[in-house]
Design an enzyme around this catalytic site. Sequence first.
Site, mmCIF file in Angstrom:
data_model
loop_
_atom_site.group_PDB
_atom_site.id
_atom_site.type_symbol
_atom_site.label_atom_id
_atom_site.label_comp_id
_atom_site.label_asym_id
_atom_site.label_seq_id
_atom_site.Cartn_x
_atom_site.Cartn_y
_atom_site.Cartn_z
ATOM 1 N N ILE A 128 5.452 -55.077 -43.684
ATOM 2 C CA ILE A 128 6.032 -54.652 -42.410
ATOM 3 C C ILE A 128 4.930 -54.254 -41.423
ATOM 4 O O ILE A 128 4.987 -54.606 -40.251
ATOM 5 C CB ILE A 128 7.008 -53.462 -42.617
ATOM 6 C CG1 ILE A 128 8.056 -53.795 -43.704
ATOM 7 C CG2 ILE A 128 7.693 -53.082 -41.291
ATOM 8 C CD1 ILE A 128 8.937 -54.994 -43.426
ATOM 9 N N ILE A 129 3.949 -53.504 -41.899
ATOM 10 C CA ILE A 129 2.867 -53.058 -41.006
ATOM 11 C C ILE A 129 1.513 -53.586 -41.487
ATOM 12 O O ILE A 129 1.402 -54.098 -42.608
ATOM 13 C CB ILE A 129 2.805 -51.505 -40.916
ATOM 14 C CG1 ILE A 129 2.499 -50.897 -42.298
ATOM 15 C CG2 ILE A 129 4.111 -50.936 -40.357
ATOM 16 C CD1 ILE A 129 2.129 -49.421 -42.256
ATOM 17 N N HIS A 202 8.058 -46.888 -44.958
ATOM 18 C CA HIS A 202 7.251 -46.403 -46.080
ATOM 19 C C HIS A 202 6.324 -45.283 -45.643
ATOM 20 O O HIS A 202 6.328 -44.201 -46.202
ATOM 21 C CB HIS A 202 6.451 -47.546 -46.714
ATOM 22 C CG HIS A 202 5.891 -47.176 -48.045
ATOM 23 N ND1 HIS A 202 4.755 -46.405 -48.183
ATOM 24 C CD2 HIS A 202 6.334 -47.420 -49.303
ATOM 25 C CE1 HIS A 202 4.524 -46.202 -49.474
ATOM 26 N NE2 HIS A 202 5.473 -46.816 -50.170
ATOM 27 N N GLU A 233 6.141 -41.522 -46.787
ATOM 28 C CA GLU A 233 4.792 -41.023 -47.079
ATOM 29 C C GLU A 233 3.907 -40.887 -45.849
ATOM 30 O O GLU A 233 2.694 -40.806 -45.965
ATOM 31 C CB GLU A 233 4.112 -41.960 -48.099
ATOM 32 C CG GLU A 233 4.797 -41.926 -49.460
ATOM 33 C CD GLU A 233 4.260 -42.992 -50.422
ATOM 34 O OE1 GLU A 233 3.127 -43.466 -50.218
ATOM 35 O OE2 GLU A 233 4.990 -43.337 -51.368
#
Length: 320
Positions: A128-129, A202, A233
């Site tokens: 995603i990132i 996440h 996190e």
Amino acid sequence: MNMIKITLKYLMMLVLSLTCIAGCSTPAGNNASPTGPSAPATQGDKKAILVVSFGTSYNDARVANIESVETKIKESFKDYETRRAFTSEIIIKKLAERDKLIIDTPDQALDKLKKEGFTQVLVQPLHIITGEEYDDLVNVVNKYQTSNSFKKIVVGRPILYSIGGKYSDGREYPNSYAMAVEALKKQLPALDSDTAVVLMGHGTPHPANASYACLQSVLRDSGLDNVLVGTVEGYPALEDVKKELAAKKIKKVILMPLMLVAGDHANNDMNGDEDDSWKSQLKKEGYAVEAYLHGLGENPAFQDMYVNNVKDALAEMNKQ
Ligand code: CO
């Protein structure tokens, strides 16, 4: 003399046909590939797309969120052999032991492609990132680039990459945040003013954690004020989201993973029955809580984003 000529002719034909049997046959079944035999476009150039994800030990989620994207990529780029790799060695080990399912790491998959004579490889992450996982993958690819293992090897973009525009070197990027928000809209319900969707990303200490704040801004600018981003996190944490929920006088929360797969984090950290899950914490504070237990990989609009990222990376590779 004639007899020798004829014999030679037959020998030549025999050699040619044998070469064809060896050279034209389908490669032996490769259990690391979900996609069947290779289909090189032109002779001399064997091209492959390696689709890389963290992986999941949830079988249904793997089919719905990872295989679905791999299949869409495979169907969109038929001249390319499509292969799979997972980055999580824990998941690879678990699947091998539990299900006898053998999945390669990116290194193993690239070694196989090299051995099989592939010359052009696009590595497409399903991340995603551009966080730690993505950096690790770029490092792996750099290693194969430096060692000239392939004529060409490039990495595609993950989902949240650029707000769009042109780099000084001429490379142009679409606004992946705007695209991600449009894709999210396909799975967001219509929201009353006292209902919010909380997306669970996440999160990471990596600088790319800033992607979540950027996504939050773009969501707000798109009029999706009641769609809030939190992370397991990183920042924003659930504590930050709670303040926002209180300020907005929200009564009902719909939890949704901002992850490729609704796996361990979604089922336990987000929707688990333990006291510290997001669901339990929000319920304790008096919110009505619902959960949408589907990863982004199930959403055809996100699948299309990955296909688009492959297309752009291939265009970049073909310019080289
Ligand atoms: Co995690």
